[in-house]
Design a protein around this motif. Structure first.
Motif, mmCIF file in Angstrom:
data_model
loop_
_atom_site.group_PDB
_atom_site.id
_atom_site.type_symbol
_atom_site.label_atom_id
_atom_site.label_comp_id
_atom_site.label_asym_id
_atom_site.label_seq_id
_atom_site.Cartn_x
_atom_site.Cartn_y
_atom_site.Cartn_z
ATOM 1 N N ILE A 90 0.842 -1.202 0.000
ATOM 2 C CA ILE A 90 0.000 0.000 0.000
ATOM 3 C C ILE A 90 0.875 1.248 0.000
ATOM 4 C CG2 ILE A 90 -1.902 1.214 1.130
ATOM 5 C CD1 ILE A 90 -2.557 -1.611 0.117
ATOM 6 N N ASN A 91 0.548 2.192 -0.875
ATOM 7 C CA ASN A 91 1.263 3.466 -0.968
ATOM 8 C C ASN A 91 0.281 4.616 -0.766
ATOM 9 O OD1 ASN A 91 4.232 2.931 -2.245
ATOM 10 N ND2 ASN A 91 2.751 1.436 -3.026
ATOM 11 N N GLY A 92 0.626 5.530 0.112
ATOM 12 C CA GLY A 92 -0.228 6.694 0.374
ATOM 13 C C GLY A 92 -0.940 6.580 1.704
ATOM 14 N N PHE A 142 1.950 -2.289 4.914
ATOM 15 C CA PHE A 142 1.685 -0.864 5.126
ATOM 16 C C PHE A 142 2.969 -0.061 5.310
ATOM 17 C CE2 PHE A 142 -2.109 -3.093 6.445
ATOM 18 C CZ PHE A 142 -3.142 -2.309 5.951
ATOM 19 N N ALA A 143 4.128 -0.617 4.887
ATOM 20 C CA ALA A 143 5.404 0.063 5.112
ATOM 21 C C ALA A 143 5.447 1.438 4.439
ATOM 22 C CB ALA A 143 6.553 -0.807 4.608
ATOM 23 N N ALA A 144 4.813 1.574 3.265
ATOM 24 C CA ALA A 144 4.819 2.850 2.535
ATOM 25 C C ALA A 144 3.517 3.613 2.725
ATOM 26 C CB ALA A 144 5.059 2.597 1.050
ATOM 27 N N SER A 145 2.762 3.248 3.749
ATOM 28 C CA SER A 145 1.477 3.896 4.012
ATOM 29 C C SER A 145 1.449 4.372 5.457
ATOM 30 C CB SER A 145 0.329 2.924 3.739
ATOM 31 O OG SER A 145 -0.915 3.551 3.968
ATOM 32 N N ARG A 146 0.354 4.997 5.817
ATOM 33 C CA ARG A 146 0.174 5.437 7.202
ATOM 34 C C ARG A 146 -1.304 5.442 7.526
ATOM 35 N NH1 ARG A 146 3.009 8.624 11.106
ATOM 36 N NH2 ARG A 146 1.573 9.650 12.542
ATOM 37 N N VAL A 147 -1.652 4.805 8.625
ATOM 38 C CA VAL A 147 -3.034 4.792 9.097
ATOM 39 C C VAL A 147 -3.225 6.041 9.951
ATOM 40 C CG1 VAL A 147 -4.753 3.548 10.425
ATOM 41 C CG2 VAL A 147 -3.084 2.282 9.051
ATOM 42 N N LYS A 171 -10.036 -16.868 3.807
ATOM 43 C CA LYS A 171 -8.659 -16.636 3.366
ATOM 44 C C LYS A 171 -7.859 -15.993 4.494
ATOM 45 C CE LYS A 171 -10.248 -16.156 -1.384
ATOM 46 N NZ LYS A 171 -10.321 -15.330 -2.608
ATOM 47 N N LYS A 172 -6.574 -16.352 4.547
ATOM 48 C CA LYS A 172 -5.719 -15.874 5.619
ATOM 49 C C LYS A 172 -5.007 -14.595 5.196
ATOM 50 C CE LYS A 172 -2.370 -17.414 9.055
ATOM 51 N NZ LYS A 172 -1.587 -18.563 9.558
ATOM 52 N N VAL A 173 -5.014 -13.610 6.096
ATOM 53 C CA VAL A 173 -4.441 -12.305 5.798
ATOM 54 C C VAL A 173 -3.295 -12.013 6.769
ATOM 55 C CG1 VAL A 173 -4.903 -9.840 5.555
ATOM 56 C CG2 VAL A 173 -6.692 -11.493 5.042
ATOM 57 N N HIS A 174 -2.192 -11.521 6.230
ATOM 58 C CA HIS A 174 -1.055 -11.086 7.040
ATOM 59 C C HIS A 174 -0.954 -9.559 6.905
ATOM 60 C CE1 HIS A 174 0.373 -15.323 7.032
ATOM 61 N NE2 HIS A 174 -0.106 -15.306 5.794
ATOM 62 N N LEU A 175 -1.147 -8.861 7.996
ATOM 63 C CA LEU A 175 -1.052 -7.399 7.999
ATOM 64 C C LEU A 175 0.330 -7.019 8.518
ATOM 65 C CD1 LEU A 175 -4.551 -6.438 9.464
ATOM 66 C CD2 LEU A 175 -3.909 -6.794 7.079
ATOM 67 N N ARG A 176 1.140 -6.411 7.679
ATOM 68 C CA ARG A 176 2.517 -6.100 8.044
ATOM 69 C C ARG A 176 2.732 -4.591 8.191
ATOM 70 N NH1 ARG A 176 5.556 -10.714 6.674
ATOM 71 N NH2 ARG A 176 4.170 -12.456 7.196
ATOM 72 N N HIS A 177 3.656 -4.245 9.104
ATOM 73 C CA HIS A 177 4.032 -2.840 9.345
ATOM 74 C C HIS A 177 2.816 -1.976 9.684
ATOM 75 C CE1 HIS A 177 7.259 -4.400 6.638
ATOM 76 N NE2 HIS A 177 8.023 -3.865 7.599
ATOM 77 N N ASP A 223 6.325 -3.075 13.327
ATOM 78 C CA ASP A 223 5.342 -1.999 13.256
ATOM 79 C C ASP A 223 5.983 -0.637 13.500
ATOM 80 O OD1 ASP A 223 3.413 -3.770 12.758
ATOM 81 O OD2 ASP A 223 2.505 -3.736 14.746
ATOM 82 N N PRO A 224 5.556 0.421 12.734
ATOM 83 C CA PRO A 224 6.039 1.775 13.022
ATOM 84 C C PRO A 224 5.435 2.280 14.322
ATOM 85 C CG PRO A 224 4.301 1.850 11.370
ATOM 86 C CD PRO A 224 4.601 0.386 11.611
#
Length: 515
Positions: free
Chosen positions: A423-425, A452-457, A478-484, A507-508
């Motif tokens: 994800i970017n942005g 989410f390394a190039a994104s920000r929540v 389906k299995k999901v891996h949420l990173r960073h 995680d940041p």
């Protein structure tokens, strides 16, 4: 936090002379705003003296002039009409306390969130308002007492004196800057009118026209101490609180924006929180001395700065000179032609308006130019507080709209056969819907990685969007891996259960705005 002002020898002359110039220009303004608010002219003149003196001593912006203003007067008029002037003094007292509170809690720093296009619209709008306010001086009462435009020789004489005043202000600095050109212009035009016995309206004519009293005069006495005579009850608070809140907000917005303008003109930086406290103390003092309160005045501040006034002594001189006019020299001030003061204010208009605005139409983004025009128009049609609020909201919404379109994903398949969404942005309320559209839940493989390394929540809407997409994959088996992903999001992602894996180690560290 405060110290008594110190004066350097080289600035004393400039500050004193520019202060005298400002004092002359303050007289008709204070009288006019008093009539707008529906109070006695002395109530406006006392306000110009008290607010000007106190803010010059303890305020946060040397060289800035404060006094009774039209922006606050238009709010006062309904309170005075419905409940009387004592309720106005009580409202000014409460408004001052609110302003002091804002300064002590350091809320003045929030003026920094006002975008530059809003600032340009602000000064342009005020320049137009100042210009339109001067047009009333080209009118005189007819036989029935109604104001009508000057005709024939009267209009030509008025225009001629205005042009002469403007010419002196423009050309004199090319010869000498020893004396403020505005002060010279007022003295020369007044001497010309009195020496040649020219038939043109003066300050006293303006006062008598506004008051309807042919014996009206600017002569007065010192203001006396008197606590507002209102019942100390919840009913009184219910009446004055809405007005006090609006007056405090308008006063701070106009003062802090004027402070920013003067900062840019002088290349120095004022203290916004100290200015909040200074304005508050000034208004509290006004309330117990029978004055209508006020805030910073961009027109008079521009006169002061352009005349060489940079220090606190300029504002102190203006306030004390105004009091001196009231007590000892009302006759001299009353003979000043309105044309001279109109000419001074017209030069302020020319100096205040951002003429580069017309060039900006082709050089800045369309949305920024739209905000400039919007704030200018709203300032002229309503008031400053509304205009700034509209401008900030419009800028924020357009910023959100632009950045909502900047979110995208780069999709790859790793060696394990998992589909990776990079994800970017930023993800926030404006881009949350676009974020959800990046995924193809039905066609994706059984194992998904969202990086989410190039994104920000950014906010709570973004957290809900992340939770929603995880829940969709969970329901599809389906299995999901949420990173960073920020730790702030973890607590809200429990619905996806064991099918969601969150990488905690990488995680940041940042906080999400969730309220």
């Amino acid at each position: 936090m405060f110290e008594f002002p110190k004066f350097s020898n080289h600035s004393v002359k400039n500050d004193v002379l520019s202060g005298l110039t400002v004092a002359l220009a303050l007289v008709p303004e204070a009288v006019a705003f008093a009539f707008v608010a529906g109070v006695d002219p002395m109530v406006g003149l006392y306000a110009a003296f008290i607010v000007g003196l106190i803010t010059s001593i303890i305020g946060g912006r040397p060289g800035m002039i404060s006094g009774a203003t039209g922006a606050m007067a238009v709010v006062m008029v309904s309170l005075v009409a419905m409940h009387g002037v004592q309720y106005l003094f009580a409202a000014i007292l409460l408004a001052g306390l609110l302003q002091i509170t804002a300064g002590l809690f350091k809320l003045g720093k929030f003026i920094r969130i006002v975008p530059h296009p809003v600032m340009i619209g602000f000064v342009n709008g005020l320049a137009i308002v100042i210009f339109l306010a001067q047009l009333g001086q080209f009118k005189a009462p007819d036989a029935l007492g109604n104001l009508d435009w000057l005709q024939g020789p009267e209009m030509m004489l008025m225009l001629g004196l205005v042009v002469l005043t403007m010419a002196i202000i423009h050309f004199l600095p090319k010869l000498t800057t020893a004396i403020p050109s505005s002060l010279v212009a007022i003295i020369v035009v007044t001497g010309l009118v009195q020496g040649l016995d020219l038939d043109t309206r003066t300050v006293v004519d303006f006062l008598r026209t506004m008051s309807g009293d042919e014996a009206a005069t600017l002569a007065g006495s010192l203001p006396t101490f008197s606590v507002p005579n209102v019942p100390l009850s919840l009913e009184t608070l219910y009446i004055i609180f809405p007005y006090a809140l609006i007056l405090a907000a308008i006063g701070l917005i106009e003062s802090l924006l004027t402070l920013t303008v003067i900062d840019e003109m002088t290349g120095t930086r004022g203290q916004s929180n100290r200015e909040c406290v200074g304005q508050g103390v000034a208004n509290v003092t006004c309330s117990v001395f029978g004055a209508m309160g006020g805030c910073a005045m961009i027109g008079q501040s521009m006169i002061n700065v352009n005349s060489g006034g940079r220090g606190r002594l300029s504002g102190i001189t203006a306030a004390l000179a105004l009091l001196g006019f009231i007590l000892f020299a009302s006759g001299l001030i009353e003979m000043i032609p309105l044309a001279a003061l109109v000419g001074v204010m017209f030069m302020v208009v020319i100096g205040t308006f951002e003429w580069a605005t017309f060039k900006l139409a082709r050089r800045v983004p369309k949305q920024d130019f739209f905000v400039i025009v919007l704030v200018t128009v709203v300032t002229v049609l309503t008031d400053l507080a509304v205009a700034v609020g509209v401008g900030v909201v419009a800028s924020a919404l357009m910023f959100a709209w632009q950045h909502a379109k900047h979110i995208y994903s780069t999709n790859t398949v790793n060696d394990e056969g998992s589909k990776v969404y990079e994800i970017n942005g930023p993800i926030f309320f404006g881009s949350a819907a676009n974020f959800l559209e990046l995924f193809d839940v039905e066609s994706d493989p059984k194992d998904i990685v969202i990086d989410f390394a190039a994104s920000r929540v950014v906010d709570h809407s973004a957290i809900e969007a992340v939770d929603t997409i995880a829940d969709r994959y969970s329901k599809a088996g389906k299995k999901v891996h949420l990173r960073h992903l920020s730790q702030d999001c973890h607590a809200l992602l429990n619905k996806a259960g064991s099918l969601v894996e969150i990488n905690v180690q990488e995680d940041p560290i940042y906080k999400v705005v969730s309220q």
